[in-house]
Design an enzyme around this catalytic site. Sequence first.
Site, PDB file in Angstrom:
ATOM      1  N   SER A   1       1.075  -1.645  -0.471  1.00 32.24           N
ATOM      2  CA  SER A   1       0.113  -0.138  -0.067  1.00 32.24           C
ATOM      3  C   SER A   1       0.840   1.005   0.550  1.00 32.24           C
ATOM      4  O   SER A   1       1.815   1.587   0.522  1.00 32.24           O
ATOM      5  CB  SER A   1      -0.451   0.182   1.263  1.00 32.24           C
ATOM      6  OG  SER A   1      -1.606   1.407   1.119  1.00 32.24           O
TER       7      SER A   1
ATOM      8  N   TYR B   1      -2.167  -0.226  10.004  1.00 34.64           N
ATOM      9  CA  TYR B   1      -1.755  -0.634   8.558  1.00 34.64           C
ATOM     10  C   TYR B   1      -0.485  -0.265   8.298  1.00 34.64           C
ATOM     11  O   TYR B   1      -0.291  -0.917   7.674  1.00 34.64           O
ATOM     12  CB  TYR B   1      -3.486  -0.231   8.421  1.00 34.64           C
ATOM     13  CG  TYR B   1      -3.378  -0.501   6.752  1.00 34.64           C
ATOM     14  CD1 TYR B   1      -4.527  -1.604   6.102  1.00 34.64           C
ATOM     15  CD2 TYR B   1      -3.064   0.603   5.350  1.00 34.64           C
ATOM     16  CE1 TYR B   1      -4.182  -1.851   5.071  1.00 34.64           C
ATOM     17  CE2 TYR B   1      -3.196   0.241   4.364  1.00 34.64           C
ATOM     18  CZ  TYR B   1      -4.218  -0.813   4.108  1.00 34.64           C
ATOM     19  OH  TYR B   1      -4.120  -1.772   2.235  1.00 34.64           O
TER      20      TYR B   1
END
Length: 280
Positions: free
Chosen positions: A147, A160
Amino acid sequence: MHPALAKGNVAVVTGGASGIGLAAARHLAGLGMRVCIADLPVAALDAASDALIAAGAAEADVMTLATDVSDRAQLMALADEVWARFGPVNLLMNNAGMQPGSSIFDEEGNWDRILEVNLGGIIRGSQIFAPRMIASGTPGLIVNTGSKQGITTPPGDPAYNVSKAGVKAFTEALQHELRNREDCKVEARLFIPGFVYTPLTAGGRTEKPAGAWTPEQVVEFLFDAIERGDFYILCPDNDVDRATDVKRILWAAGDITENRPPLSRWHPDYDDAFKAWLKA
Protein backbone atom coordinates in the site's frame (compact mmCIF):
# COMPACT_ATOMS: atom_id res chain seq x y z
CA MET A 1 3.50 -12.49 -21.14
CA HIS A 2 5.45 -13.63 -18.10
CA PRO A 3 6.08 -17.40 -18.39
CA ALA A 4 4.54 -18.01 -14.95
CA LEU A 5 1.20 -16.90 -16.40
CA ALA A 6 1.07 -19.47 -19.19
CA LYS A 7 -2.11 -21.37 -19.94
CA GLY A 8 -2.45 -24.45 -17.74
CA ASN A 9 -0.21 -23.06 -15.00
CA VAL A 10 -1.40 -22.76 -11.41
CA ALA A 11 -2.26 -19.61 -9.46
CA VAL A 12 -3.15 -19.14 -5.79
CA VAL A 13 -4.84 -15.90 -4.71
CA THR A 14 -5.36 -15.20 -1.02
CA GLY A 15 -8.11 -12.75 -0.23
CA GLY A 16 -9.45 -13.83 -3.60
CA ALA A 17 -13.19 -13.88 -2.90
CA SER A 18 -13.80 -10.16 -3.39
CA GLY A 19 -12.32 -6.88 -4.59
CA ILE A 20 -8.85 -6.90 -6.13
CA GLY A 21 -8.34 -10.57 -5.33
CA LEU A 22 -11.46 -11.68 -7.17
CA ALA A 23 -10.64 -9.45 -10.15
CA ALA A 24 -7.16 -11.00 -10.26
CA ALA A 25 -8.58 -14.52 -10.04
CA ARG A 26 -10.93 -13.76 -12.95
CA HIS A 27 -8.04 -12.36 -14.99
CA LEU A 28 -5.88 -15.42 -14.33
CA ALA A 29 -8.70 -17.81 -15.14
CA GLY A 30 -9.22 -15.85 -18.35
CA LEU A 31 -5.58 -16.62 -19.26
CA GLY A 32 -6.41 -20.32 -18.97
CA MET A 33 -4.67 -20.80 -15.63
CA ARG A 34 -5.94 -23.15 -12.94
CA VAL A 35 -6.87 -20.98 -9.99
CA CYS A 36 -7.20 -21.58 -6.27
CA ILE A 37 -8.96 -18.89 -4.25
CA ALA A 38 -8.23 -18.79 -0.52
CA ASP A 39 -10.36 -16.56 1.70
CA LEU A 40 -12.98 -16.43 4.45
CA PRO A 41 -15.90 -17.16 4.83
CA VAL A 42 -17.05 -20.20 2.87
CA ALA A 43 -20.11 -18.48 1.38
CA ALA A 44 -17.88 -15.86 -0.24
CA LEU A 45 -15.68 -18.60 -1.66
CA ASP A 46 -18.66 -20.36 -3.19
CA ALA A 47 -19.78 -17.12 -4.85
CA ALA A 48 -16.27 -16.45 -6.14
CA SER A 49 -16.02 -19.94 -7.63
CA ASP A 50 -19.39 -19.49 -9.32
CA ALA A 51 -18.23 -16.15 -10.74
CA LEU A 52 -15.13 -17.68 -12.34
CA ILE A 53 -17.10 -20.57 -13.82
CA ALA A 54 -19.80 -18.21 -15.10
CA ALA A 55 -17.04 -16.20 -16.81
CA GLY A 56 -15.89 -19.29 -18.70
CA ALA A 57 -13.46 -21.14 -16.43
CA ALA A 58 -13.77 -24.92 -16.38
CA GLU A 59 -15.09 -26.21 -13.07
CA ALA A 60 -12.11 -28.58 -12.84
CA ASP A 61 -9.75 -25.61 -13.06
CA VAL A 62 -11.16 -23.75 -10.07
CA MET A 63 -10.72 -24.66 -6.43
CA THR A 64 -11.38 -22.80 -3.19
CA LEU A 65 -10.23 -23.29 0.36
CA ALA A 66 -11.27 -21.46 3.50
CA THR A 67 -7.99 -20.13 4.87
CA ASP A 68 -7.04 -17.79 7.67
CA VAL A 69 -3.68 -16.50 6.47
CA SER A 70 -2.64 -15.60 10.02
CA ASP A 71 -2.55 -19.33 10.82
CA ARG A 72 0.58 -21.08 9.60
CA ALA A 73 -1.06 -24.52 9.77
CA GLN A 74 -3.88 -23.37 7.49
CA LEU A 75 -1.39 -21.96 4.98
CA MET A 76 0.51 -25.24 5.05
CA ALA A 77 -2.76 -27.08 4.39
CA LEU A 78 -3.50 -24.69 1.52
CA ALA A 79 -0.14 -25.42 -0.10
CA ASP A 80 -0.57 -29.18 0.39
CA GLU A 81 -4.06 -29.22 -1.12
CA VAL A 82 -3.15 -27.10 -4.14
CA TRP A 83 -0.11 -29.24 -4.93
CA ALA A 84 -2.17 -32.41 -4.51
CA ARG A 85 -4.92 -31.23 -6.88
CA PHE A 86 -3.13 -29.01 -9.41
CA GLY A 87 0.59 -29.61 -9.00
CA PRO A 88 3.31 -26.94 -8.66
CA VAL A 89 2.19 -23.36 -8.11
CA ASN A 90 3.43 -20.76 -10.61
CA LEU A 91 1.82 -17.63 -9.19
CA LEU A 92 1.20 -16.84 -5.55
CA MET A 93 -0.69 -13.60 -4.96
CA ASN A 94 -0.51 -12.75 -1.27
CA ASN A 95 -3.43 -10.36 -1.30
CA ALA A 96 -5.44 -11.06 1.87
CA GLY A 97 -5.70 -7.98 4.06
CA MET A 98 -7.86 -6.02 6.46
CA GLN A 99 -8.27 -2.39 7.46
CA PRO A 100 -10.66 -2.06 10.40
CA GLY A 101 -8.96 1.11 11.63
CA SER A 102 -6.48 1.60 14.44
CA SER A 103 -5.06 4.10 16.90
CA ILE A 104 -1.56 4.44 18.24
CA PHE A 105 -2.39 3.08 21.71
CA ASP A 106 -4.70 0.37 20.34
CA GLU A 107 -7.91 1.36 22.09
CA GLU A 108 -9.78 -0.79 19.55
CA GLY A 109 -7.65 -3.89 20.18
CA ASN A 110 -6.96 -4.33 16.45
CA TRP A 111 -3.17 -4.20 16.22
CA ASP A 112 -2.39 -7.89 16.70
CA ARG A 113 -4.95 -9.07 14.16
CA ILE A 114 -3.95 -6.45 11.57
CA LEU A 115 -0.28 -7.38 11.82
CA GLU A 116 -1.00 -11.12 11.83
CA VAL A 117 -3.10 -10.90 8.65
CA ASN A 118 -1.55 -8.08 6.62
CA LEU A 119 2.09 -8.76 7.38
CA GLY A 120 2.27 -12.20 8.94
CA GLY A 121 0.09 -13.72 6.24
CA ILE A 122 2.37 -12.43 3.49
CA ILE A 123 5.56 -13.48 5.27
CA ARG A 124 4.29 -16.95 6.11
CA GLY A 125 2.68 -17.43 2.71
CA SER A 126 5.94 -16.61 0.98
CA GLN A 127 7.98 -18.78 3.34
CA ILE A 128 5.71 -21.77 2.81
CA PHE A 129 5.13 -21.50 -0.95
CA ALA A 130 8.43 -20.10 -2.25
CA PRO A 131 10.69 -23.08 -1.44
CA ARG A 132 8.30 -25.45 -3.20
CA MET A 133 8.00 -23.09 -6.16
CA ILE A 134 11.79 -22.86 -6.43
CA ALA A 135 12.21 -26.62 -6.14
CA SER A 136 9.73 -27.22 -8.97
CA GLY A 137 12.17 -25.61 -11.41
CA THR A 138 9.32 -23.86 -13.24
CA PRO A 139 8.84 -20.11 -13.75
CA GLY A 140 7.18 -18.51 -10.76
CA LEU A 141 5.90 -15.20 -9.43
CA ILE A 142 5.08 -14.07 -5.91
CA VAL A 143 2.99 -10.87 -5.91
CA ASN A 144 2.60 -9.24 -2.49
CA THR A 145 -0.05 -6.56 -2.06
CA GLY A 146 1.34 -3.53 -0.26
CA SER A 147 0.00 0.00 0.00
CA LYS A 148 1.09 3.59 -0.51
CA GLN A 149 0.29 3.96 3.19
CA GLY A 150 3.25 1.69 3.87
CA ILE A 151 5.53 4.15 2.08
CA THR A 152 4.28 7.63 3.01
CA THR A 153 2.67 6.43 6.31
CA PRO A 154 -0.04 9.11 6.65
CA PRO A 155 -1.50 9.71 10.12
CA GLY A 156 -4.76 8.06 11.06
CA ASP A 157 -4.24 4.30 10.80
CA PRO A 158 -0.85 3.40 12.28
CA ALA A 159 -1.32 -0.37 12.52
CA TYR A 160 -2.21 -0.63 8.84
CA ASN A 161 0.75 1.59 7.92
CA VAL A 162 3.15 -0.54 9.96
CA SER A 163 1.83 -3.74 8.39
CA LYS A 164 2.22 -2.43 4.85
CA ALA A 165 5.62 -0.88 5.54
CA GLY A 166 6.66 -4.35 6.63
CA VAL A 167 5.28 -5.86 3.42
CA LYS A 168 7.47 -3.46 1.40
CA ALA A 169 10.62 -4.33 3.38
CA PHE A 170 9.90 -8.06 3.28
CA THR A 171 9.15 -8.16 -0.45
CA GLU A 172 12.33 -6.23 -1.28
CA ALA A 173 14.34 -8.73 0.79
CA LEU A 174 12.49 -11.64 -0.81
CA GLN A 175 13.27 -10.47 -4.34
CA HIS A 176 16.92 -9.91 -3.41
CA GLU A 177 17.10 -13.48 -2.12
CA LEU A 178 15.39 -14.96 -5.17
CA ARG A 179 17.47 -13.13 -7.77
CA ASN A 180 20.70 -14.25 -6.10
CA ARG A 181 19.79 -17.94 -5.95
CA GLU A 182 21.44 -19.98 -8.64
CA ASP A 183 19.01 -21.37 -11.22
CA CYS A 184 16.02 -19.86 -9.40
CA LYS A 185 13.12 -19.13 -11.75
CA VAL A 186 10.89 -17.46 -9.16
CA GLU A 187 10.53 -13.69 -8.82
CA ALA A 188 8.75 -11.39 -6.39
CA ARG A 189 6.86 -8.16 -7.09
CA LEU A 190 5.47 -5.46 -4.80
CA PHE A 191 1.94 -4.46 -5.81
CA ILE A 192 1.00 -0.96 -4.59
CA PRO A 193 -2.62 -0.12 -5.46
CA GLY A 194 -4.00 3.40 -5.43
CA PHE A 195 -7.57 4.23 -4.41
CA VAL A 196 -9.63 1.20 -5.44
CA TYR A 197 -13.33 0.78 -4.73
CA THR A 198 -13.59 -2.56 -2.91
CA PRO A 199 -15.39 -3.88 0.18
CA LEU A 200 -12.23 -2.95 2.12
CA THR A 201 -12.40 0.71 1.09
CA ALA A 202 -16.12 1.24 0.56
CA GLY A 203 -16.69 2.74 4.00
CA GLY A 204 -20.45 2.32 3.71
CA ARG A 205 -20.62 3.75 0.19
CA THR A 206 -22.73 1.88 -2.34
CA GLU A 207 -21.37 3.59 -5.46
CA LYS A 208 -17.79 3.95 -6.65
CA PRO A 209 -16.33 7.40 -5.88
CA ALA A 210 -15.18 9.28 -8.97
CA GLY A 211 -11.57 9.26 -7.75
CA ALA A 212 -11.36 5.49 -7.35
CA TRP A 213 -10.40 2.85 -9.85
CA THR A 214 -12.32 -0.40 -10.16
CA PRO A 215 -10.63 -3.65 -9.14
CA GLU A 216 -10.55 -4.61 -12.81
CA GLN A 217 -8.64 -1.44 -13.73
CA VAL A 218 -6.01 -1.95 -11.08
CA VAL A 219 -5.59 -5.63 -11.97
CA GLU A 220 -5.10 -4.71 -15.63
CA PHE A 221 -2.42 -2.23 -14.54
CA LEU A 222 -0.82 -4.91 -12.34
CA PHE A 223 -0.40 -7.45 -15.10
CA ASP A 224 0.74 -4.88 -17.64
CA ALA A 225 3.44 -3.85 -15.14
CA ILE A 226 4.45 -7.48 -14.60
CA GLU A 227 4.85 -7.83 -18.36
CA ARG A 228 7.12 -4.75 -18.36
CA GLY A 229 9.25 -6.32 -15.66
CA ASP A 230 8.43 -3.76 -12.94
CA PHE A 231 9.17 -4.70 -9.34
CA TYR A 232 7.48 -1.68 -7.73
CA ILE A 233 4.00 -1.69 -9.25
CA LEU A 234 2.84 1.77 -8.19
CA CYS A 235 -0.74 2.27 -9.37
CA PRO A 236 -2.36 5.64 -10.04
CA ASP A 237 -6.08 6.29 -9.73
CA ASN A 238 -8.50 8.96 -10.96
CA ASP A 239 -7.40 11.43 -8.26
CA VAL A 240 -3.64 10.86 -8.03
CA ASP A 241 -1.33 10.45 -11.00
CA ARG A 242 2.15 8.94 -10.89
CA ALA A 243 3.89 12.31 -10.81
CA THR A 244 2.04 13.22 -7.61
CA ASP A 245 2.83 9.85 -6.06
CA VAL A 246 6.50 10.34 -6.85
CA LYS A 247 6.50 13.78 -5.24
CA ARG A 248 4.80 12.46 -2.09
CA ILE A 249 7.20 9.53 -1.79
CA LEU A 250 10.26 11.73 -2.28
CA TRP A 251 8.98 14.21 0.29
CA ALA A 252 8.46 11.40 2.83
CA ALA A 253 12.02 10.17 2.27
CA GLY A 254 13.20 13.76 2.66
CA ASP A 255 11.98 13.84 6.25
CA ILE A 256 15.04 11.72 7.03
CA THR A 257 17.57 13.19 4.63
CA GLU A 258 16.54 16.79 5.37
CA ASN A 259 16.14 16.12 9.11
CA ARG A 260 12.57 17.38 9.17
CA PRO A 261 10.00 16.34 11.79
CA PRO A 262 8.36 12.97 11.06
CA LEU A 263 5.28 13.17 8.85
CA SER A 264 6.18 16.76 8.01
CA ARG A 265 3.72 16.67 5.11
CA TRP A 266 1.01 17.00 7.78
CA HIS A 267 2.98 19.39 10.03
CA PRO A 268 1.62 22.97 9.97
CA ASP A 269 5.12 24.48 9.81
CA TYR A 270 5.78 22.65 6.54
CA ASP A 271 2.38 23.07 4.88
CA ASP A 272 3.50 25.82 2.48
CA ALA A 273 6.78 24.09 1.69
CA PHE A 274 5.02 20.84 0.80
CA LYS A 275 2.48 22.61 -1.42
CA ALA A 276 5.31 24.40 -3.21
CA TRP A 277 7.13 21.08 -3.61
CA LEU A 278 4.11 19.54 -5.29
CA LYS A 279 3.87 22.42 -7.75
CA ALA A 280 7.59 22.54 -8.56
